[in-house]
Motif scaffolding. Structure first.
Motif, PDB file in Angstrom:
ATOM      1  N   ASN A 175     -29.894  -0.451 -20.077  1.00  0.00           N
ATOM      2  CA  ASN A 175     -30.167  -1.847 -20.909  1.00  0.00           C
ATOM      3  C   ASN A 175     -30.991  -2.690 -19.728  1.00  0.00           C
ATOM      4  O   ASN A 175     -30.675  -2.563 -18.644  1.00  0.00           O
ATOM      5  CB  ASN A 175     -29.160  -2.769 -21.490  1.00  0.00           C
ATOM      6  CG  ASN A 175     -28.056  -3.071 -20.460  1.00  0.00           C
ATOM      7  OD1 ASN A 175     -28.501  -3.893 -19.516  1.00  0.00           O
ATOM      8  ND2 ASN A 175     -26.842  -2.630 -20.783  1.00  0.00           N
ATOM      9  N   GLU A 176     -31.645  -3.692 -20.228  1.00  0.00           N
ATOM     10  CA  GLU A 176     -32.619  -4.428 -19.409  1.00  0.00           C
ATOM     11  C   GLU A 176     -31.529  -5.098 -18.413  1.00  0.00           C
ATOM     12  O   GLU A 176     -32.348  -5.316 -17.171  1.00  0.00           O
ATOM     13  CB  GLU A 176     -33.289  -5.497 -20.084  1.00  0.00           C
ATOM     14  CG  GLU A 176     -34.400  -4.701 -21.004  1.00  0.00           C
ATOM     15  CD  GLU A 176     -34.948  -5.586 -22.017  1.00  0.00           C
ATOM     16  OE1 GLU A 176     -34.986  -6.696 -21.704  1.00  0.00           O
ATOM     17  OE2 GLU A 176     -35.761  -5.071 -22.992  1.00  0.00           O
ATOM     18  N   GLY A 177     -30.386  -5.633 -18.592  1.00  0.00           N
ATOM     19  CA  GLY A 177     -29.760  -6.286 -17.540  1.00  0.00           C
ATOM     20  C   GLY A 177     -29.429  -5.608 -16.396  1.00  0.00           C
ATOM     21  O   GLY A 177     -29.314  -5.801 -15.282  1.00  0.00           O
ATOM     22  N   TRP A 178     -28.972  -4.259 -16.511  1.00  0.00           N
ATOM     23  CA  TRP A 178     -28.739  -3.390 -15.451  1.00  0.00           C
ATOM     24  C   TRP A 178     -29.867  -2.975 -14.906  1.00  0.00           C
ATOM     25  O   TRP A 178     -29.769  -2.676 -13.481  1.00  0.00           O
ATOM     26  CB  TRP A 178     -27.882  -2.208 -16.102  1.00  0.00           C
ATOM     27  CG  TRP A 178     -26.348  -2.276 -16.099  1.00  0.00           C
ATOM     28  CD1 TRP A 178     -25.743  -2.551 -17.531  1.00  0.00           C
ATOM     29  CD2 TRP A 178     -25.467  -2.577 -15.122  1.00  0.00           C
ATOM     30  NE1 TRP A 178     -24.429  -2.961 -17.194  1.00  0.00           N
ATOM     31  CE2 TRP A 178     -24.171  -2.966 -15.917  1.00  0.00           C
ATOM     32  CE3 TRP A 178     -25.654  -2.763 -13.952  1.00  0.00           C
ATOM     33  CZ2 TRP A 178     -23.246  -3.366 -15.077  1.00  0.00           C
ATOM     34  CZ3 TRP A 178     -24.487  -2.926 -13.077  1.00  0.00           C
ATOM     35  CH2 TRP A 178     -23.376  -3.302 -14.100  1.00  0.00           C
ATOM     36  N   GLN A 179     -31.021  -2.638 -15.490  1.00  0.00           N
ATOM     37  CA  GLN A 179     -32.391  -2.509 -14.845  1.00  0.00           C
ATOM     38  C   GLN A 179     -32.598  -3.456 -13.800  1.00  0.00           C
ATOM     39  O   GLN A 179     -33.342  -3.231 -12.553  1.00  0.00           O
ATOM     40  CB  GLN A 179     -33.384  -2.563 -15.839  1.00  0.00           C
ATOM     41  CG  GLN A 179     -33.475  -1.121 -16.735  1.00  0.00           C
ATOM     42  CD  GLN A 179     -34.631  -1.308 -17.839  1.00  0.00           C
ATOM     43  OE1 GLN A 179     -35.822  -1.807 -17.540  1.00  0.00           O
ATOM     44  NE2 GLN A 179     -34.378  -0.575 -18.946  1.00  0.00           N
ATOM     45  N   PHE A 180     -32.387  -4.881 -14.175  1.00  0.00           N
ATOM     46  CA  PHE A 180     -32.734  -6.052 -13.399  1.00  0.00           C
ATOM     47  C   PHE A 180     -31.748  -6.011 -11.974  1.00  0.00           C
ATOM     48  O   PHE A 180     -32.276  -6.148 -10.901  1.00  0.00           O
ATOM     49  CB  PHE A 180     -32.338  -7.558 -14.159  1.00  0.00           C
ATOM     50  CG  PHE A 180     -32.593  -8.689 -13.282  1.00  0.00           C
ATOM     51  CD1 PHE A 180     -33.888  -9.004 -12.890  1.00  0.00           C
ATOM     52  CD2 PHE A 180     -31.776  -9.344 -12.993  1.00  0.00           C
ATOM     53  CE1 PHE A 180     -34.221 -10.037 -12.141  1.00  0.00           C
ATOM     54  CE2 PHE A 180     -31.814 -10.424 -12.395  1.00  0.00           C
ATOM     55  CZ  PHE A 180     -33.154 -11.032 -11.880  1.00  0.00           C
ATOM     56  N   VAL A 181     -30.367  -5.610 -12.311  1.00  0.00           N
ATOM     57  CA  VAL A 181     -29.419  -5.649 -11.224  1.00  0.00           C
ATOM     58  C   VAL A 181     -29.812  -4.582 -10.317  1.00  0.00           C
ATOM     59  O   VAL A 181     -29.708  -4.912  -8.787  1.00  0.00           O
ATOM     60  CB  VAL A 181     -28.085  -5.575 -11.750  1.00  0.00           C
ATOM     61  CG1 VAL A 181     -27.123  -4.970 -10.569  1.00  0.00           C
ATOM     62  CG2 VAL A 181     -27.670  -6.898 -12.724  1.00  0.00           C
ATOM     63  N   ILE A 182     -29.966  -3.340 -10.595  1.00  0.00           N
ATOM     64  CA  ILE A 182     -30.436  -2.323  -9.962  1.00  0.00           C
ATOM     65  C   ILE A 182     -31.598  -2.633  -9.075  1.00  0.00           C
ATOM     66  O   ILE A 182     -31.685  -2.390  -7.770  1.00  0.00           O
ATOM     67  CB  ILE A 182     -30.406  -1.153 -10.565  1.00  0.00           C
ATOM     68  CG1 ILE A 182     -29.105  -0.574 -11.199  1.00  0.00           C
ATOM     69  CG2 ILE A 182     -31.045  -0.033  -9.802  1.00  0.00           C
ATOM     70  CD1 ILE A 182     -29.010   0.472 -12.139  1.00  0.00           C
TER      71      ILE A 182
END
Length: 671
Positions: free
Chosen positions: A531-538
């Motif tokens: 999901n986009e939230g984890w994409q951003f965090v990584i």
């Protein structure tokens, strides 16, 4: 209805006139664009601020992005604006307007990559940073082109008897030739022409949608039957929201909105490297073009909510029984079990335009379920999930709800939007490839003619690579989410730190970009469904780690380079030891400018968001919500005027430091 009959004689006439004007403009502007690389990349500083503001609006109003935003507005109403805090609401504009744009203009550079030499020095660190931003921009442009290619293919294949790939090839091929010929002049003048078509489309759709519907209660009832959303007309974000199958990741609306807002604040504070700012004449014009740009972006939202409204009523009229949609999808999957993503889109296009090529029992079963009347239009709306495909609402409305003549104008307006976005982004990447790679490292003494030829080759390479990448993607929302929260975020940390921390150097910038790019590409390759939230965090973690390691493993930037950068740019942040070298009067002026810019941020964001929300709430006839949003818009506008607009200088905030040097020498280290 045969595919070619979707357009009438008047539609084809308008399209023909549009193409003739566009080609004529391209050849007319070719000579001006080819006078120098400066002219080709950023217009040579000869273009007025209002024209570049119009161009910015046209650049941000792209076809694929419009289809994505309409899909969310169709599913959840005006609150779809909050999902598009990730990129579609362009919340970077206030930061570009208040300070990021003028900070880039003051450098006198042509591109962001050249700007990195200005910031870090012409040494290995600065050159490494310069080339890493070239790589980053090339990768982002390739991803953006893939996104545009998929969006154009889905859109045009509903009207034309060709596959989505064939349709996108035709449009992108034309856009490539035009961009090669005319450069930045072509981008801006074409945007000006195409914006007039976009305005006509906005007015028509808004009037039609407002006149078609009854009151708010009727709209809510229709929306409930089509989408299952009981609060469709609301403009207030909620903690959770019902989403259809395939979009469950967006259920936690407020959490996502907060994450998207945080990303935009950091990214916006480091942005402003658009060619329009490098081509602006002074600080005042940087602010004015952004203000005009932001205000013009408002036009996009009534058009999009109008199309979403028309889509609700069209779907409600065509397919009131949604169980039949699910059954039709199951029937297609029974014959083609592996059809997903772009394969599904191509299959639906083929069934609609060339039914004789498919099994007779499949077609008979589909017509029994959906009905023979407007069969092709109904079929196009079915997703592989067995739901209404929200990404098809835009072309479906043009197909089913717009009459001859205006259908052609609206299609032209959306194609114009696609061409504008294509031209602006390809021009930016091409400028870096030629000015900051080819000219700097391969042919430093190349003639203007050779550099223009190298620009043409660069455009072709970008487009071909973008097309090959597009084949691997599932849908436009998939790639849009990764572009905004993954690939764009790969350079978020380094582009932020370069303005606000004196110790941050070329090594930190280069390793920060490299760390972010490696993280986001690895995520895409190993876990594309993340999901986009984890994409951003990584991605953020990769960029931050690389930035810190690179900064402290390499030597600080030359103090004289830092001094020159600070005196020309005047950023705020951790620059105290250099700021102290200014006279007391200059320190006071600089502090006053920074204070006003920062205080204006929340007012600018409030003004922009409510300015986008107000016309949408009016079109869905939520007058209570409109009144509340309008009051907030007035508050935001008053604060923006008081703290920012009334303080804009006649030209520039500061004199050229080359004419008025600092009074004290700068120290090698400090705060």
């Amino acid at each position: 209805m045969e595919a070619w009959n979707y357009f009438g004689l008047v539609d084809y006439l308008f399209m023909g006139i549009y193409l003739l004007i566009l080609v004529g403009m391209g050849f007319y502007l070719r000579q001006r664009a080819s006078r120098s690389l400066d002219n080709y990349i950023c217009g040579g500083g000869h273009l007025p601020w209002w024209m570049m503001g119009v161009s910015g609006m046209a650049n941000f109003l792209d076809l694929a992005g419009t289809a994505v935003i309409i899909s969310f507005l169709f599913m959840i109403g005006p609150r779809g604006l909050f999902v598009e805090f990730r990129g579609g609401a362009v919340l970077v504009l206030p930061f570009m307007m208040l300070w990021a744009g003028k900070w880039h203009r003051r450098s006198g550079c042509l591109t962001l990559a050249e700007w990195n030499i200005f910031r870090f020095g012409d040494n290995w660190g600065g050159r490494f940073a310069q080339q890493m931003i070239v790589v980053s921009m090339i990768l982002f442009t390739i991803g953006l082109l893939a996104y545009l290619i998929i969006g154009a293919g889905i859109f045009l294949s509903m009207f034309l008897p060709f596959s989505p790939i064939a349709c996108s090839l035709g449009l992108i091929g034309f856009a490539t030739l035009y961009n090669m010929i005319s450069g930045f002049y072509g981008v801006v003048y074409t945007d000006l022409f195409q914006s007039s078509i976009i305005v006509a489309a906005v007015v028509y759709i808004s009037i039609k949608a407002f006149g078609l519907t009854g009151g708010a209660e009727e709209i809510s009832e229709v929306a409930m039957q089509v989408t299952g959303n009981p609060d469709w007309i609301s403009g207030v974000p909620s903690w959770t929201i019902d989403m259809p199958k395939g979009y469950e990741a967006y259920r936690h609306l407020v959490v996502l909105m907060g994450l998207y807002l945080m990303k935009n604040i950091f990214f916006g504070a480091g942005s402003g490297y658009d060619q329009r700012y490098f081509g602006a004449r002074n600080d005042r014009e940087c602010g004015l073009l952004s203000l005009f740009w932001t205000a013009l972006m408002t036009l996009r939202w009534p058009m999009m909510i109008g199309i979403a409204l028309l889509g609700l009523y069209a779907v409600h009229s065509l397919m009131p029984n949604h169980d039949l949609v699910s059954q039709a999808a199951s029937l297609i999957h029974a014959h083609y079990p592996d059809a997903e993503g772009q394969t599904w889109d191509a299959l639906i296009s083929g069934l609609s335009h060339a039914p004789a090529n498919y099994p007779a029992d499949l077609l008979t079963g589909l017509k029994d379920l959906l009905g023979a009347d407007q069969f092709a239009g109904k079929l196009q709306l079915i997703s592989s999930e067995g739901t209404i495909n929200p990404e098809k609402i835009l072309p479906a409305v043009l197909l089913l709800s717009v009459g001859e003549g205006m259908r052609g104008v609206l299609v032209i307006a959306l194609i114009a939007a696609a061409l504008s976005t294509f031209g602006s982004n390809v021009n930016l990447a091409t400028g870096m490839m030629v000015n900051d790679f080819y000219k700097k490292w391969i042919r430093p003494k190349a003639s203007t003619r050779e550099l223009i030829l190298a620009s043409w080759v660069s455009v072709l390479l970008l487009v071909v690579t973008g097309f090959l990448f597009s084949i691997t993607l599932k849908n436009i929302n998939d790639i849009w989410g990764w572009l905004m929260m993954g690939l764009q975020s790969a350079i978020l940390v380094p582009i932020f730190l370069r303005f606000y921390w004196w110790r941050f150097n070329g090594g930190g910038y280069a390793f920060g970009c490299l760390g972010g790019l490696v993280a986001t590409i690895a995520q895409r390759a190993l876990a594309p469904e993340l999901n986009e939230g984890w994409q951003f965090v990584i991605t953020l973690a990769g960029g931050l780690t690389g930035s810190i390691i690179g900064t402290y493993l390499t030597q600080p930037t030359d103090p004289e380079v830092l001094r020159n950068f600070y005196l020309k740019t005047r950023p705020f942040g951790i620059w105290g030891h250099i700021k102290k070298t200014l006279s007391e009067e200059e320190q006071i002026r600089t502090t006053r400018e920074h204070r006003n810019d920062l205080i204006a941020v929340p007012f600018a964001l409030l003004w922009q968001v409510t300015m986008f929300l107000c016309p949408m709430l009016a079109l869905v006839k939520n007058w209570t919500g409109f009144a509340g949003a309008f009051i907030l818009w007035l508050i935001g506008g008053a604060g923006l005027w008081f703290f920012w607009y009334r303080n804009l200088p006649a030209t520039n905030y500061y004199e050229d430091p080359a004419e008025k040097p600092a009074e004290k020498p700068v120290e090698a280290s400090g705060e």
